[in-house]
Design a protein around this motif. Structure first.
Motif, PDB file in Angstrom:
ATOM      1  N   PRO A   1       0.852  -1.231  -0.139  1.00 21.34           N
ATOM      2  CA  PRO A   1       0.224  -0.234  -0.052  1.00 21.34           C
ATOM      3  C   PRO A   1       0.448   0.832  -0.115  1.00 21.34           C
ATOM      4  CG  PRO A   1      -0.564  -1.346   1.627  1.00 21.34           C
ATOM      5  CD  PRO A   1       0.502  -2.083   1.076  1.00 21.34           C
ATOM      6  N   GLY A   2       0.181   2.475  -0.797  1.00 21.42           N
ATOM      7  CA  GLY A   2       1.038   3.179  -0.643  1.00 21.42           C
ATOM      8  C   GLY A   2       2.595   3.353  -1.319  1.00 21.42           C
ATOM      9  N   THR A   3       2.795   2.191  -2.431  1.00 17.17           N
ATOM     10  CA  THR A   3       3.906   2.664  -3.040  1.00 17.17           C
ATOM     11  C   THR A   3       4.079   3.738  -4.208  1.00 17.17           C
ATOM     12  OG1 THR A   3       4.600   0.307  -3.250  1.00 17.17           O
ATOM     13  CG2 THR A   3       5.574   1.387  -4.857  1.00 17.17           C
ATOM     14  N   HIS A   4       5.404   4.581  -3.914  1.00 16.72           N
ATOM     15  CA  HIS A   4       5.462   5.500  -4.533  1.00 16.72           C
ATOM     16  C   HIS A   4       5.581   5.500  -6.490  1.00 16.72           C
ATOM     17  CE1 HIS A   4       7.319   9.317  -6.080  1.00 16.72           C
ATOM     18  NE2 HIS A   4       6.862  10.092  -5.241  1.00 16.72           N
ATOM     19  N   PRO A   5       4.629   6.263  -6.539  1.00 17.75           N
ATOM     20  CA  PRO A   5       5.061   6.500  -8.540  1.00 17.75           C
ATOM     21  C   PRO A   5       5.740   5.603  -8.768  1.00 17.75           C
ATOM     22  CG  PRO A   5       2.554   7.947  -7.904  1.00 17.75           C
ATOM     23  CD  PRO A   5       4.120   7.363  -6.452  1.00 17.75           C
ATOM     24  N   ALA A   6       7.052   6.229  -8.102  1.00 19.24           N
ATOM     25  CA  ALA A   6       9.100   5.914  -8.802  1.00 19.24           C
ATOM     26  C   ALA A   6       8.757   4.391  -9.425  1.00 19.24           C
ATOM     27  CB  ALA A   6       9.286   6.440  -8.351  1.00 19.24           C
TER      28      ALA A   6
ATOM     29  N   ASN B   1       7.289   1.106  -0.067  1.00 19.46           N
ATOM     30  CA  ASN B   1       8.672   2.027  -0.037  1.00 19.46           C
ATOM     31  C   ASN B   1       8.779   1.587   1.494  1.00 19.46           C
ATOM     32  OD1 ASN B   1       7.158   3.492  -2.002  1.00 19.46           O
ATOM     33  ND2 ASN B   1       5.469   4.662  -0.153  1.00 19.46           N
ATOM     34  N   SER B   2       9.962   2.498   1.462  1.00 19.55           N
ATOM     35  CA  SER B   2      10.593   1.788   3.058  1.00 19.55           C
ATOM     36  C   SER B   2      10.442   2.563   4.436  1.00 19.55           C
ATOM     37  CB  SER B   2      12.044   2.830   3.439  1.00 19.55           C
ATOM     38  OG  SER B   2      11.875   4.253   3.355  1.00 19.55           O
ATOM     39  N   LEU B   3       9.332   3.384   3.831  1.00 19.91           N
ATOM     40  CA  LEU B   3       7.994   4.268   5.200  1.00 19.91           C
ATOM     41  C   LEU B   3       7.648   5.249   4.326  1.00 19.91           C
ATOM     42  CD1 LEU B   3       9.355   7.294   5.214  1.00 19.91           C
ATOM     43  CD2 LEU B   3      11.046   6.440   6.893  1.00 19.91           C
ATOM     44  N   ASP B   4       5.696   5.386   5.480  1.00 22.10           N
ATOM     45  CA  ASP B   4       5.501   6.411   4.780  1.00 22.10           C
ATOM     46  C   ASP B   4       5.599   7.648   5.553  1.00 22.10           C
ATOM     47  OD1 ASP B   4       2.758   7.771   4.329  1.00 22.10           O
ATOM     48  OD2 ASP B   4       1.744   6.810   5.002  1.00 22.10           O
ATOM     49  N   PRO B   5       5.824   8.658   4.164  1.00 23.05           N
ATOM     50  CA  PRO B   5       6.458   9.468   4.620  1.00 23.05           C
ATOM     51  C   PRO B   5       5.705  10.646   5.022  1.00 23.05           C
ATOM     52  CG  PRO B   5       6.543   9.456   2.562  1.00 23.05           C
ATOM     53  CD  PRO B   5       6.586   8.301   3.059  1.00 23.05           C
ATOM     54  N   LEU B   6       4.330   9.807   4.719  1.00 25.94           N
ATOM     55  CA  LEU B   6       2.864  11.374   4.305  1.00 25.94           C
ATOM     56  C   LEU B   6       2.519  11.373   5.564  1.00 25.94           C
ATOM     57  CD1 LEU B   6       1.803  10.416   0.952  1.00 25.94           C
ATOM     58  CD2 LEU B   6       3.325  12.154   1.438  1.00 25.94           C
TER      59      LEU B   6
ATOM     60  N   ILE C   1       4.647  30.538  11.272  1.00 22.00           N
ATOM     61  CA  ILE C   1       5.154  29.954  10.912  1.00 22.00           C
ATOM     62  C   ILE C   1       4.680  28.578  10.025  1.00 22.00           C
ATOM     63  CG2 ILE C   1       5.972  27.429  11.991  1.00 22.00           C
ATOM     64  CD1 ILE C   1       5.434  28.462  14.891  1.00 22.00           C
ATOM     65  N   LEU C   2       5.983  28.426   9.121  1.00 20.47           N
ATOM     66  CA  LEU C   2       4.588  28.191   7.629  1.00 20.47           C
ATOM     67  C   LEU C   2       5.426  26.360   7.694  1.00 20.47           C
ATOM     68  CD1 LEU C   2       3.158  28.620   5.030  1.00 20.47           C
ATOM     69  CD2 LEU C   2       5.472  28.175   4.062  1.00 20.47           C
ATOM     70  N   ILE C   3       3.771  25.566   7.424  1.00 16.34           N
ATOM     71  CA  ILE C   3       4.055  24.439   7.454  1.00 16.34           C
ATOM     72  C   ILE C   3       3.814  23.309   6.297  1.00 16.34           C
ATOM     73  CG2 ILE C   3       4.580  24.007  10.058  1.00 16.34           C
ATOM     74  CD1 ILE C   3       1.550  22.407   9.880  1.00 16.34           C
ATOM     75  N   SER C   4       3.675  22.486   5.910  1.00 11.21           N
ATOM     76  CA  SER C   4       3.346  21.405   5.291  1.00 11.21           C
ATOM     77  C   SER C   4       1.372  21.057   5.014  1.00 11.21           C
ATOM     78  CB  SER C   4       4.009  20.615   4.370  1.00 11.21           C
ATOM     79  OG  SER C   4       3.392  19.760   3.454  1.00 11.21           O
ATOM     80  N   SER C   5       0.958  21.708   3.858  1.00 12.82           N
ATOM     81  CA  SER C   5      -0.305  21.469   3.752  1.00 12.82           C
ATOM     82  C   SER C   5      -1.360  21.775   2.830  1.00 12.82           C
ATOM     83  CB  SER C   5      -0.813  22.512   4.748  1.00 12.82           C
ATOM     84  OG  SER C   5      -2.394  21.814   5.288  1.00 12.82           O
ATOM     85  N   PHE C   6      -0.915  20.591   1.984  1.00 11.52           N
ATOM     86  CA  PHE C   6      -1.570  20.352   0.340  1.00 11.52           C
ATOM     87  C   PHE C   6      -1.887  19.139   0.150  1.00 11.52           C
ATOM     88  CE2 PHE C   6       3.008  19.189   0.241  1.00 11.52           C
ATOM     89  CZ  PHE C   6       3.073  18.534  -1.005  1.00 11.52           C
ATOM     90  N   ALA C   7      -2.906  19.047  -0.811  1.00 12.80           N
ATOM     91  CA  ALA C   7      -4.065  17.880  -0.770  1.00 12.80           C
ATOM     92  C   ALA C   7      -2.806  16.838  -2.540  1.00 12.80           C
ATOM     93  CB  ALA C   7      -4.730  17.918  -2.308  1.00 12.80           C
ATOM     94  N   TYR C   8      -2.377  15.721  -2.048  1.00 17.29           N
ATOM     95  CA  TYR C   8      -1.276  14.910  -2.767  1.00 17.29           C
ATOM     96  C   TYR C   8      -1.343  13.568  -3.034  1.00 17.29           C
ATOM     97  CZ  TYR C   8       3.700  12.785  -2.974  1.00 17.29           C
ATOM     98  OH  TYR C   8       4.443  12.101  -3.760  1.00 17.29           O
ATOM     99  N   PRO C   9      -1.171  13.125  -3.337  1.00 13.86           N
ATOM    100  CA  PRO C   9      -0.214  13.265  -4.578  1.00 13.86           C
ATOM    101  C   PRO C   9      -1.206  14.334  -5.899  1.00 13.86           C
ATOM    102  CG  PRO C   9      -1.168  10.433  -4.951  1.00 13.86           C
ATOM    103  CD  PRO C   9      -1.758  11.099  -3.676  1.00 13.86           C
TER     104      PRO C   9
ATOM    105  N   THR D   1      -7.164  16.730  -6.548  1.00 13.64           N
ATOM    106  CA  THR D   1      -8.599  15.537  -5.820  1.00 13.64           C
ATOM    107  C   THR D   1      -8.119  15.109  -4.695  1.00 13.64           C
ATOM    108  OG1 THR D   1      -8.472  14.011  -7.803  1.00 13.64           O
ATOM    109  CG2 THR D   1      -9.271  16.419  -8.140  1.00 13.64           C
ATOM    110  N   ASP D   2      -7.158  14.636  -4.399  1.00 13.23           N
ATOM    111  CA  ASP D   2      -7.157  13.766  -3.201  1.00 13.23           C
ATOM    112  C   ASP D   2      -6.758  14.749  -1.832  1.00 13.23           C
ATOM    113  OD1 ASP D   2      -6.274  11.043  -4.008  1.00 13.23           O
ATOM    114  OD2 ASP D   2      -4.419  12.093  -4.867  1.00 13.23           O
ATOM    115  N   ALA D   3      -7.263  13.802  -0.848  1.00 18.31           N
ATOM    116  CA  ALA D   3      -6.975  14.437   0.216  1.00 18.31           C
ATOM    117  C   ALA D   3      -5.826  15.414   0.727  1.00 18.31           C
ATOM    118  CB  ALA D   3      -7.405  13.795   2.120  1.00 18.31           C
ATOM    119  N   ARG D   4      -6.108  16.461   1.709  1.00 15.00           N
ATOM    120  CA  ARG D   4      -5.035  17.051   1.927  1.00 15.00           C
ATOM    121  C   ARG D   4      -4.320  16.927   3.333  1.00 15.00           C
ATOM    122  NH1 ARG D   4      -6.167  23.100   4.501  1.00 15.00           N
ATOM    123  NH2 ARG D   4      -6.793  23.668   2.449  1.00 15.00           N
ATOM    124  N   ILE D   5      -2.604  16.959   2.891  1.00 16.87           N
ATOM    125  CA  ILE D   5      -1.833  15.781   3.671  1.00 16.87           C
ATOM    126  C   ILE D   5      -1.053  17.093   4.979  1.00 16.87           C
ATOM    127  CG2 ILE D   5      -0.166  15.532   4.124  1.00 16.87           C
ATOM    128  CD1 ILE D   5      -1.852  13.236   3.062  1.00 16.87           C
ATOM    129  N   THR D   6      -1.068  17.263   6.137  1.00 14.18           N
ATOM    130  CA  THR D   6      -0.770  18.504   6.777  1.00 14.18           C
ATOM    131  C   THR D   6       0.212  17.850   7.318  1.00 14.18           C
ATOM    132  OG1 THR D   6      -2.751  19.913   6.268  1.00 14.18           O
ATOM    133  CG2 THR D   6      -1.090  20.142   9.137  1.00 14.18           C
TER     134      THR D   6
END
Length: 358
Positions: free
Chosen positions: A110-115, A154-159, A314-322, A325-330
């Protein structure tokens, strides 16, 4: 964070936008190499020797020794039998997966990167937890005829931030050709012994071929990618492939810096580890984040944290990925550029958010 900000400078510790200064806690430059003055000095040496680019095929009749030097360095660092550098992590993944196209049926975690996808729609299951998938895969392999297979993960889930346990690979069947292909782009340079990533941590039967692909552009700050393998013949095959011959290599000046930067990376990893420990301890009781030991990313399902912290500069990461139309990852992402005071500032703001939401 619905708006997209544009900037003319690469953020490091800080981002300047519309007259305001924000503490930058996003991106994937975990070790802060892009803004490390010691690495920049080594890169300047490389640029003086090799120039700004090298657009030739590495299979031409003139070859720069730095590529073989860097690949030998990577094998010593990781324990791989052989290594091959290419111009991006995505190319590393696609080159490896296409070379394995006829090596057996593909089994995707599950979640394998498209690369590491062989096809555009490989049929990944998003409903399964990694551990459940691994258990089901082992049962499936041991119950099926001894046909070849390629296991991709993947080796881990970075999301959503989870270290994957690969102890199950010790129990892979040894009565068939199996290849274990792992994308370690977010772990390489940060996780494993001395930052060597997943490769030295894997324990598999001798009959299982291991292939690890990774970007070098995240923790290591190198615009390129690498393929590591327990099978020297596999790497030789990649070197002789049309994909490799037709692709531009990593800019050699960066590899000049890379092979000389072990003390730089070590110091940055130490700073990053201290930052991660400090923040983890400060927010552990809030039950707000999903986190993994010694990993500098902190995921929260509460997207409102982004706007709250933005108001605190403070600016953090928060955007739809990948896709949009996908859910936002914060996520809050720490780097080696952050100081102890920076970490304390972010932790204090997070505690204020938790109090606000209570």
């Amino acid at each position: 964070m619905d708006q997209v900000w544009e900037t003319d400078q690469l953020p490091g510790r800080w981002l300047h936008h519309d007259g305001r200064r924000y503490l930058y806690c996003s991106g994937t430059g975990y070790l802060g190499i892009a803004h490390n003055p010691d690495f920049a000095a080594l890169l300047a040496e490389g640029l003086a020797r090799y120039g700004t680019n090298y657009g030739s095929s590495r299979n031409s009749n003139l070859r720069l020794r730095i590529y073989a030097e860097a690949e030998a360095y990577l094998t010593r660092w990781t324990g791989a039998v052989a290594a091959l550098t290419v111009s991006s992590g995505y190319l590393a993944g696609q080159m490896a997966v296409k070379a394995l196209a006829l090596a057996g049926r593909f089994e995707y975690a599950p979640g394998t990167h498209p690369a590491a996808w062989l096809t555009d729609l490989p049929g990944l299951s998003s409903a399964l937890r990694f551990d459940d998938w691994a258990e089901m895969l082992l049962e499936k392999l041991h119950a099926s005829p001894p046909e070849p297979a390629v296991i991709v993960s993947n080796s881990l889930d970075p999301l959503r931030v989870q270290h994957y346990d690969f102890s199950w690979t010790r129990h892979l069947p040894s009565d068939r050709p199996l290849t274990l292909l792992i994308d370690d782009s977010h772990g390489f340079g940060v996780t494993g012994p001395n930052g060597a990533g997943i490769f030295p941590q894997l324990q598999v039967p001798d009959s299982v071929r291991v292939v690890v692909v990774s970007s070098l552009g995240k923790a290591c700050g190198i615009p390129g990618g690498v393929v590591l393998s327990s099978d020297a013949d596999f790497i030789t095959g990649l070197q002789r492939s049309a994909y490799f011959a037709a692709s531009s290599p990593i800019v050699p000046a960066y590899l000049h810096a890379f092979v000389r930067a072990a003390p730089v990376y070590t110091q940055a990893r130490q700073q990053l580890a201290a930052n991660v420990r400090q923040f983890s301890e400060a927010v552990a009781a809030l039950d707000l984040f999903q986190m993994a030991e010694d990993f500098p990313v902190f995921y929260t399902p509460n997207n409102a944290l982004c706007g709250f912290l933005q108001a605190q500069n403070i600016l953090i990461s928060s955007f739809a990925y990948p896709t949009p139309t996908d859910a936002r990852i914060t996520r809050i992402v720490l780097s080696a550029l952050h100081t102890s005071q920076d970490v304390a500032q972010v932790a204090e703001a997070v505690r204020a958010f938790a109090d606000h939401m209570a």
